[in-house]
Design an enzyme around this catalytic site. Structure first.
Site, short mmCIF file in Angstrom:
data_model
loop_
_atom_site.label_atom_id
_atom_site.label_comp_id
_atom_site.label_asym_id
_atom_site.label_seq_id
_atom_site.Cartn_x
_atom_site.Cartn_y
_atom_site.Cartn_z
N HIS A 95 0.83 -1.21 0.00
CA HIS A 95 0.00 0.00 0.00
C HIS A 95 0.87 1.27 0.00
CE1 HIS A 95 -3.11 -2.95 0.61
NE2 HIS A 95 -2.50 -3.34 1.72
N GLU A 132 -1.24 0.17 8.03
CA GLU A 132 -0.47 -0.89 7.38
C GLU A 132 0.61 -0.30 6.47
OE1 GLU A 132 -1.19 -4.72 4.41
OE2 GLU A 132 -2.87 -3.47 5.02
N HIS A 187 3.22 -6.90 4.32
CA HIS A 187 1.88 -6.47 4.71
C HIS A 187 1.60 -6.81 6.17
CE1 HIS A 187 0.25 -5.71 0.58
NE2 HIS A 187 1.24 -6.53 0.26
N GLU A 269 2.12 -11.59 5.51
CA GLU A 269 1.22 -10.88 6.44
C GLU A 269 1.82 -11.09 7.82
OE1 GLU A 269 -1.28 -9.04 5.71
OE2 GLU A 269 -2.14 -9.70 3.81
#
Length: 305
Positions: A95, A132, A187, A269
Site C-alpha cells: 500500500h 499498514e 503487509h 502478512e
C-alpha cells in the site's frame, strides 16, 4: 472471502509435517516464555481495507517510529561484497500512505491476467490508527539495511515518494524488470479479534491472459517456506491460527502481484492489526526489527542455497 479459521489444536501436527524448522523455532521460543506483549473479513494483501470505513493516516506512537536510514531505494554499491553480492532483491512495501487521499485512482481496475481488480487499496490499520502502509514501509527499510550489509542490491517498488500506488500490476512489473532473484511484498492483515499470527502467501499455478506462474511456483514456495521458518525463529510469533491450517503458508490465485510475476515472489502478512495482542507487536520498533531480521534470514537462506 470470509477468513478460514483453524484452531490451534492442530498446529503442532501440521507444522511438524510441513514446516519443521518453523516448529522447532517456535517451540524453543515458547520454552523461553515468548516475547513481551509491549476487517472482520480477511484482508487481501493486494489490498482489502479493514472492516468499515478505513481510518485516515495517523502519526504513529513513539514506539512505531522508524529507526532506519533514509527511504530512498538502493541503487547497488560498486564492489559490494558479502554472501549476497550480485543478487537483486525487490522489496514491495504494501500500500501507500497517500492512498487514503486518492480513493478514486486506486479503485480503478487493472488487468491481473485472470481478471481485473482494483489498482490498490488503503490497507488496514490498528484501532489506534497506525496504518499498514506505515508499518510496511518501516519494515521494508529495516529489511533493506540488513540485506545490503550482506552485499545485495535492494530495489523498492515505492518509498512513499508518489501520491498513491503503484498499482498491483506495476508492482509486479518492477520486480520483473529488475530480474530480481527474490521479491517480497510486506503487509499486515486486518482480520477479527482473536485471529493471530503471521502467514506467507505463495503463488498458485495460474495461466490466463498475461498471467503464467508455471516457472515461479516451485522457487516461490522454497522462498516462502524459508522465510516462514526464519520468521518464527527471529520473532517468536506463531504461524497464523486462522489461515493456512497452522503451516504459516497460504496459496493464492487472486493476487495480481503474484499472478503477473515472472520471478520468485511471496507476500508476508506479519500479523493481525485488528487484534490487540498482535497490534502491540506490530507497533513495537523492537519487534519490527526482529521481523525484518526473520525476512532477511529467510531470503539469505534461499539465495545462498
Amino acid at each position: 472471502m470470509p477468513p478460514r479459521r483453524f484452531g490451534r489444536g492442530n498446529l503442532t501436527i501440521v507444522i511438524a509435517a510441513l514446516v519443521p524448522t518453523a516448529l522447532a523455532g517456535w517451540l524453543a521460543w515458547q520454552a523461553m516464555g515468548g516475547p513481551d506483549e509491549n476487517e472482520p473479513p480477511r484482508a487481501l494483501p493486494s489490498g482489502s481495507t479493514a472492516a468499515g470505513k478505513p481510518a485516515p493516516p495517523a502519526s504513529p506512537s513513539p514506539s512505531a517510529t522508524s529507526a532506519t536510514a533514509s527511504p530512498s531505494p538502493s541503487k547497488g554499491r560498486a564492489g559490494a561484497s558479502g554472501p549476497l553480492a550480485g543478487r537483486v532483491v525487490v522489496v514491495d512495501p504494501g500500500h501507500n500512505p497517500g492512498n487514503f487521499q486518492h480513493t478514486s485512482e486506486i479503485n480503478k481496475l487493472v488487468d491481473i491476467g485472470t481478471n481485473r481488480k482494483e489498482c490498490d487499496t488503503t490497507g488496514t490499520s490498528t484501532n489506534a490508527g497506525y496504518t499498514e502502509a506505515e508499518f510496511s514501509l518501516d519494515v521494508s527499510q529495516r529489511l533493506r539495511t540488513l540485506l545490503e550489509k550482506q552485499g545485495a542490491t535492494v530495489k523498492f517498488t515505492h518509498t512513499n515518494d508518489r501520491p498513491f500506488g503503484p498499482c498491483v500490476d506495476e508492482r509486479a512489473r518492477i520486480g520483473n524488470k529488475a530480474k530480481a532473484d527474490a521479491v517480497i511484498s510486506i503487509h499486515a492483515d486486518g482480520s477479527a479479534v482473536g485471529n493471530r499470527g503471521f502467514h506467507v502467501i505463495l503463488p498458485a499455478l495460474v495461466k490466463g491472459g498475461a498471467a503464467d506462474t508455471a516457472t515461479i511456483v516451485g522457487p516461490s514456495r522454497d522462498l516462502g517456506e524459508r522465510i516462514a521458518g526464519k520468521f518464527v525463529r527471529a520473532t517468536g510469533s506463531a504461524p497464523s491460527n486462522y489461515v493456512g491450517d497452522g503451516t504459516g503458508l497460504d496459496v493464492r490465485e487472486d493476487l495480481g502481484g503474484l499472478n503477473l510475476s515472472t520471478v520468485p515472489k511471496v507476500f508476508i502478512e506479519c500479523g493481525n492489526m485488528r487484534d490487540p495482542k498482535d497490534a502491540a507487536l506490530l507497533t513495537s520498533s523492537h519487534w519490527r526489527q526482529k521481523a525484518a531480521q526473520g525476512m532477511a534470514d529467510g531470503i539469505s537462506s534461499y539465495l545462498e542455497r
